[in-house]
Design an enzyme around this catalytic site. Structure first.
Site: not given
Ligand code: ASP
Length: 316
Positions: A183, A214, A234
């Site tokens: 992310t 999230d 993230t």
């Molecule tokens: N936090 C993101 C999710 O769970 C994934 C990520 O941080 O890459 O959708």
């Protein structure tokens, strides 16, 4: 003589098991190049007296448009082989916020989150309705295939082959990333003293049933309050939602009177670890102090602090 108002910016491109001995010099320099151009694009806005909103947007646009990160072009695939994107943005002065989830055709979801914040009475829009609103706001719509890359298709296949209904960890075909959450996000403090935080993602590889992480959830993946800090997160979203990570860090700063680093450390390296959640955050406090905190071996990250120092890092 009055001192110039401080300004600074910090960005991330995801956290995870990112291993130095597995990453080629070429791949490393690609990541460093895009991270540094993103953080510089945001910083240039601040240096000219622009707003933290614009700085965050400028930085995130560079990351959404790069195929390297899990946001916009190059985002991860759902179980069905499509891309569904989430994004959010929040301002620390009036606590206004905007978020979108499950959009499939908006080229830059962070721009849509901004439109929701500025031009709608709502905070969060989803799917088709969000796309109808994007059209009304004149944002660029693209075919879902614009977001697709071969690298992410291979990742999906590997996760499906390993039989994970929802990938708890993003099993990468790239050797240097065993598990990662790539992310993207940015937090900036402008010369007017406002903090803005934003986050954009494709979520998790092989997600299904309309799963939402999230990143578009205000208080979990993104939060900003000028009386505390701005945060973009993230990591494994389910844990970040349950721990209300971004808001919890800001609340600790505000109500316990502790500094941002201490608050972030308590949430990421203690509370989340006890729950079993992997990931990290970036943050900025009202003085412009920049913090990166993560409980994984690496996090793609960069900042330009109040003295103008550029820092670009990948590994712990
Ligand atoms: N936090 C993101 C999710 O769970 C994934 C990520 O941080 O890459 O959708």
């Amino acid at each position: 003589m009055s001192l110039a108002a401080p300004y600074s910016i910090v960005i991330h491109g995801g956290a995870g098991t990112i291993l130095r001995d597995k990453m080629s010099a070429e791949v490393e320099s690609d990541y460093r190049r895009v991270l540094s151009s993103a953080v510089k694009a945001g910083h240039a806005v601040l240096a000219q007296g622009g707003t933290s909103d614009d700085a965050v947007i400028k930085a995130i646009l560079v990351l959404e448009d790069s195929p390297l990160f899990n946001a916009g072009h190059g985002a991860v695939f759902t179980h069905e082989g499509t891309v569904e994107l989430d994004a959010s943005i929040m301002r620390g002065d009036d606590l206004n916020a905007g978020a979108v989830t499950g959009v499939k055709r908006v080229r830059n979801p962070i721009l849509l989150a901004q439109q929701v914040m500025l031009n709608s009475p709502h905070v969060m829009l989803m799917g088709q309705g969000a796309e109808d609103f994007a059209k009304l706001q004149g944002l660029e719509l693209v075919d879902n295939s614009y977001f697709h890359t071969e690298r992410r298709r291979r990742q999906l296949q590997r996760v499906i082959d390993s039989n994970q209904a929802v990938a708890a960890s993003e099993d990468s075909s790239d050797e240097f990333e065993v598990q990662k959450f790539s992310t993207v996000g940015a937090v900036a403090l402008d010369q007017q003293g406002n903090i803005t935080a934003g986050t954009s993602t494709g979520g998790m590889t092989n997600k299904r049933y309309g799963r939402i992480g999230d990143s578009p959830v205000i208080g979990a993946g993104t939060y900003a309050d000028n009386q505390a800090c701005g945060i973009s997160a993230t990591g494994h979203g389910e844990y970040f939602i349950r721990a209300a990570v971004a808001h919890d860090i800001c609340a600790r700063v505000k109500y316990q009177g502790i500094d941002l680093r201490t608050a972030a450390d308590a949430v990421i390296n203690d509370k989340l670890i006890q729950m079993g959640g992997d990931g990290g955050i970036i943050g900025i406090d009202p003085k412009g102090n920049v913090v990166y905190t993560f409980n994984t071996p690496g996090m793609y990250r960069a900042s330009i602090d109040t003295s103008g120092h550029l820092d670009v890092q990948i590994f712990r």
